[in-house]
Scaffold this active site. Structure first.
Site, PDB file in Angstrom:
ATOM      1  N   CYS A  94       5.782  -5.086  -4.226  1.00  0.00           N
ATOM      2  CA  CYS A  94       5.211  -4.388  -5.310  1.00  0.00           C
ATOM      3  C   CYS A  94       3.979  -3.557  -4.564  1.00  0.00           C
ATOM      4  O   CYS A  94       4.164  -2.429  -3.614  1.00  0.00           O
ATOM      5  CB  CYS A  94       4.458  -5.289  -6.305  1.00  0.00           C
ATOM      6  SG  CYS A  94       4.050  -4.181  -7.845  1.00  0.00           S
ATOM      7  N   HIS A 194       7.863  -9.688  -8.255  1.00  0.00           N
ATOM      8  CA  HIS A 194       7.224 -10.648  -8.109  1.00  0.00           C
ATOM      9  C   HIS A 194       7.593 -12.023  -8.719  1.00  0.00           C
ATOM     10  O   HIS A 194       8.817 -12.012  -8.827  1.00  0.00           O
ATOM     11  CB  HIS A 194       5.718 -10.836  -8.940  1.00  0.00           C
ATOM     12  CG  HIS A 194       5.079  -9.561  -8.562  1.00  0.00           C
ATOM     13  ND1 HIS A 194       4.403  -9.638  -7.455  1.00  0.00           N
ATOM     14  CD2 HIS A 194       4.696  -8.655  -9.296  1.00  0.00           C
ATOM     15  CE1 HIS A 194       3.280  -8.327  -7.425  1.00  0.00           C
ATOM     16  NE2 HIS A 194       3.646  -7.800  -8.279  1.00  0.00           N
TER      17      HIS A 194
HETATM   18  N1  GLN Z   1      -1.369  -1.773  -8.501  1.00  0.00           N
HETATM   19  C1  GLN Z   1       0.046  -1.544  -8.042  1.00  0.00           C
HETATM   20  C2  GLN Z   1       0.663  -0.977  -9.388  1.00  0.00           C
HETATM   21  O1  GLN Z   1      -0.105  -1.087 -10.432  1.00  0.00           O
HETATM   22  C3  GLN Z   1       0.916  -2.552  -7.746  1.00  0.00           C
HETATM   23  C4  GLN Z   1       0.742  -3.678  -8.599  1.00  0.00           C
HETATM   24  C5  GLN Z   1       1.475  -5.020  -8.000  1.00  0.00           C
HETATM   25  O2  GLN Z   1       1.237  -5.418  -7.000  1.00  0.00           O
HETATM   26  N2  GLN Z   1       1.815  -5.861  -8.844  1.00  0.00           N
HETATM   27  O3  GLN Z   1       1.419  -0.446  -9.407  1.00  0.00           O
END
Ligand code: GLN
Length: 241
Positions: A94, A194
């Protein structure tokens, strides 16, 4: 045999227990009698990144990503790019995935100029893409089905020559439109997944380990493990979605 694993930014990028991926890799090596050394390189720490076989970078909120910029530019960016081009194995989740691209523009219009190590860009949207999801890895990454959990506002668009990690079966993936999920570039495996993603996707975990072992020792096929609990967890998510 031994693998040296580097957990980059464990202090800043570690959403949804992404560090569980490190524990999974460590155990799957130890259960096979393969040594595993894990080292942590935090924000502000300059470290020689040349001696690692596998890098892990977890996810983070927009704010976490913004505080990385200076450190990436001044300290770690050039060495991360060099390790990527040198064929070292990466698992980027992510926010850790987004930072490998050219930029991430948050939904509030903040533009994070990232590494530009892989040709893709990410733009945040107001509606977050959240939920359990599933995708099929490309054949070059083992072709197995991966189940995971995504929560991102970023919509990632891949450059023309960039291969996705896989094809979305259910859920959003890179942008909720083109059915691509993640990126596979050299030996980098980038995904929005995740969870942590690896414990309930043992085939994907072993693909990463075999990629790193092959680069270091030549041909390598890992002995299969029992994985009955891992497969139960995998199948229960698959049923749910
Ligand atoms: N902040 C980034 C987004 O919202 C990555 C989010 C994350 O790592 N879950 O796309």
């Amino acid at each position: 045999m031994e693998l040296k694993i580097c957990h980059l930014y464990p202090d800043v990028l570690n959403l949804y227990g992404d560090r569980g991926n490190i524990l999974c890799l460590q155990k799957r090596l130890e259960w096979r009698g393969i040594e595993c050394r894990v080292e942590y390189v935090k924000l502000g720490e300059k470290s020689d990144l040349t001696g690692y076989d596998l890098f892990f970078i977890g996810g983070g909120q927009d704010f976490d990503q913004e505080i990385l910029l200076e450190d990436l530019r001044i300290k770690k960016g050039p060495e991360i790019r060099a390790a990527l081009e040198d064929g070292r194995t990466f698992l980027c989740i992510c926010g850790g995935y987004q930072m490998m691209g050219h930029y991430y523009e948050t939904a509030d219009g903040e533009k994070c100029e990232f590494l530009g190590a892989i040709d893709f860009c990410t733009v945040g949207g107001k509606k977050r893409m959240i939920g359990n999801y599933a995708f099929r890895l490309g054949d070059e990454s083992g072709g197995s089905t991966v189940v995971g959990f995504e929560n991102h506002s970023g919509r990632t668009r891949l450059g023309s020559g960039v291969r996705p990690l896989g094809k979305v079966l259910k859920g959003y993936g890179n942008n909720g439109k083109d059915k691509t999920e993640g990126v596979r570039y050299r030996n980098a495996f980038c995904t929005y997944s995740h969870g942590p993603v690896l414990p309930k996707n043992p085939a994907f975990a072993d693909t990463l380990l075999e990629t790193a072992l092959r680069r270091k020792y030549g041909a390598c096929t890992l002995e299969p493990l029992l994985d009955q609990f891992e497969n139960l967890a995998h199948d229960s998510v698959l049923k749910k979605i």
